[in-house]
Scaffold this motif. Sequence first.
Motif, mmCIF file in Angstrom:
data_model
loop_
_atom_site.group_PDB
_atom_site.id
_atom_site.type_symbol
_atom_site.label_atom_id
_atom_site.label_comp_id
_atom_site.label_asym_id
_atom_site.label_seq_id
_atom_site.Cartn_x
_atom_site.Cartn_y
_atom_site.Cartn_z
ATOM 1 N N THR A 1 15.590 -1.735 -12.537
ATOM 2 C CA THR A 1 14.401 -2.550 -12.308
ATOM 3 C C THR A 1 14.608 -3.918 -12.932
ATOM 4 O O THR A 1 14.996 -4.034 -14.094
ATOM 5 C CB THR A 1 13.145 -1.884 -12.906
ATOM 6 O OG1 THR A 1 12.973 -0.593 -12.296
ATOM 7 C CG2 THR A 1 11.908 -2.730 -12.657
ATOM 8 N N ALA A 2 14.362 -4.937 -12.138
ATOM 9 C CA ALA A 2 14.410 -6.319 -12.600
ATOM 10 C C ALA A 2 12.973 -6.827 -12.615
ATOM 11 O O ALA A 2 12.163 -6.437 -11.776
ATOM 12 C CB ALA A 2 15.266 -7.168 -11.665
ATOM 13 N N SER A 3 12.667 -7.690 -13.567
ATOM 14 C CA SER A 3 11.309 -8.213 -13.622
ATOM 15 C C SER A 3 11.302 -9.657 -14.099
ATOM 16 O O SER A 3 12.267 -10.150 -14.680
ATOM 17 C CB SER A 3 10.434 -7.367 -14.543
ATOM 18 O OG SER A 3 10.796 -7.551 -15.895
ATOM 19 N N GLN B 1 4.914 -9.089 -14.575
ATOM 20 C CA GLN B 1 3.979 -8.938 -13.463
ATOM 21 C C GLN B 1 4.707 -8.649 -12.142
ATOM 22 O O GLN B 1 4.259 -7.833 -11.358
ATOM 23 C CB GLN B 1 3.136 -10.216 -13.352
ATOM 24 C CG GLN B 1 2.024 -10.202 -12.323
ATOM 25 C CD GLN B 1 2.473 -10.481 -10.902
ATOM 26 O OE1 GLN B 1 2.040 -9.812 -9.976
ATOM 27 N NE2 GLN B 1 3.372 -11.440 -10.692
ATOM 28 N N LEU B 2 5.856 -9.285 -11.891
ATOM 29 C CA LEU B 2 6.630 -9.098 -10.659
ATOM 30 C C LEU B 2 7.881 -8.292 -10.970
ATOM 31 O O LEU B 2 8.638 -8.642 -11.868
ATOM 32 C CB LEU B 2 7.012 -10.456 -10.053
ATOM 33 C CG LEU B 2 7.893 -10.446 -8.808
ATOM 34 C CD1 LEU B 2 7.211 -9.699 -7.660
ATOM 35 C CD2 LEU B 2 8.246 -11.868 -8.398
ATOM 36 N N ARG B 3 8.068 -7.199 -10.222
ATOM 37 C CA ARG B 3 9.210 -6.316 -10.441
ATOM 38 C C ARG B 3 9.846 -5.933 -9.114
ATOM 39 O O ARG B 3 9.173 -5.863 -8.100
ATOM 40 C CB ARG B 3 8.779 -5.023 -11.144
ATOM 41 C CG ARG B 3 8.199 -5.229 -12.511
ATOM 42 C CD ARG B 3 7.696 -3.889 -13.096
ATOM 43 N NE ARG B 3 7.297 -4.060 -14.465
ATOM 44 C CZ ARG B 3 8.106 -4.057 -15.504
ATOM 45 N NH1 ARG B 3 9.393 -3.857 -15.331
ATOM 46 N NH2 ARG B 3 7.645 -4.232 -16.719
ATOM 47 N N ILE B 4 11.149 -5.658 -9.173
ATOM 48 C CA ILE B 4 11.847 -5.100 -8.019
ATOM 49 C C ILE B 4 12.718 -3.957 -8.514
ATOM 50 O O ILE B 4 13.442 -4.098 -9.507
ATOM 51 C CB ILE B 4 12.681 -6.163 -7.253
ATOM 52 C CG1 ILE B 4 13.345 -5.523 -6.019
ATOM 53 C CG2 ILE B 4 13.690 -6.839 -8.164
ATOM 54 C CD1 ILE B 4 13.968 -6.532 -5.071
ATOM 55 N N GLU B 5 12.612 -2.817 -7.851
ATOM 56 C CA GLU B 5 13.454 -1.665 -8.178
ATOM 57 C C GLU B 5 14.488 -1.509 -7.071
ATOM 58 O O GLU B 5 14.143 -1.466 -5.883
ATOM 59 C CB GLU B 5 12.623 -0.387 -8.290
ATOM 60 C CG GLU B 5 13.476 0.810 -8.680
ATOM 61 C CD GLU B 5 12.677 2.102 -8.797
ATOM 62 O OE1 GLU B 5 13.234 3.067 -9.348
ATOM 63 O OE2 GLU B 5 11.529 2.160 -8.310
ATOM 64 N N VAL B 6 15.753 -1.470 -7.475
ATOM 65 C CA VAL B 6 16.869 -1.311 -6.543
ATOM 66 C C VAL B 6 17.609 -0.029 -6.888
ATOM 67 O O VAL B 6 17.462 0.513 -7.989
ATOM 68 C CB VAL B 6 17.822 -2.530 -6.596
ATOM 69 C CG1 VAL B 6 17.129 -3.776 -6.079
ATOM 70 C CG2 VAL B 6 18.355 -2.755 -8.002
ATOM 71 N N HIS B 7 18.406 0.449 -5.935
ATOM 72 C CA HIS B 7 19.101 1.727 -6.121
ATOM 73 C C HIS B 7 20.596 1.564 -5.879
ATOM 74 O O HIS B 7 21.018 0.755 -5.052
ATOM 75 C CB HIS B 7 18.524 2.770 -5.175
ATOM 76 C CG HIS B 7 17.052 2.949 -5.340
ATOM 77 N ND1 HIS B 7 16.503 3.659 -6.365
ATOM 78 C CD2 HIS B 7 16.020 2.461 -4.619
ATOM 79 C CE1 HIS B 7 15.190 3.618 -6.268
ATOM 80 N NE2 HIS B 7 14.873 2.899 -5.214
ATOM 81 N N GLY B 8 21.371 2.357 -6.594
ATOM 82 C CA GLY B 8 22.820 2.331 -6.429
ATOM 83 C C GLY B 8 23.454 1.206 -7.218
ATOM 84 O O GLY B 8 22.804 0.466 -7.949
#
Length: 135
Positions: free
Chosen positions: A5-7, A12-19
């Motif tokens: 997870t990057a934020s 307040q703003l987050r992005i979850e990525v996989h792999g």
Amino acid sequence: MRSRTASCCCGQLRIEVHGEPLGVGVCHCLACQQRTGSVFAALAAFAGPYAVTGAASEYVRTGDRGASFRFRFCPVCGSSVFHTEEGDEGAPVLVAVGAFADPSFPPPQDSVYDCRRHAWVQLPAEVTAFARDPT
């Protein structure tokens, strides 16, 4: 499969990525320098799917080769978190490496727009440098 997870700075703003990242690179183009307020942008590409939480402000700019990129940043703290290429649904999402706040994050393999790299920025010998964008 590992997720990350990057934020933004305020969370307040987050992005979850996989792999694992498809690639990690740095860009020295003048637009990235101005966008980040630094002398280069460090980016990691991830295949979808990904999940975004929080509100994002957006800015679209056209790159040197004519492609348009939609940058998402936090409207509260202003941190740039990720961007995508317009019109290419299969393109990876590019996430700012610093937004992961993880000093063990994999190092860059590539450096683009090396022609605009500040002379005092030294890259590891194993990083492949391109004068411009090779794609």
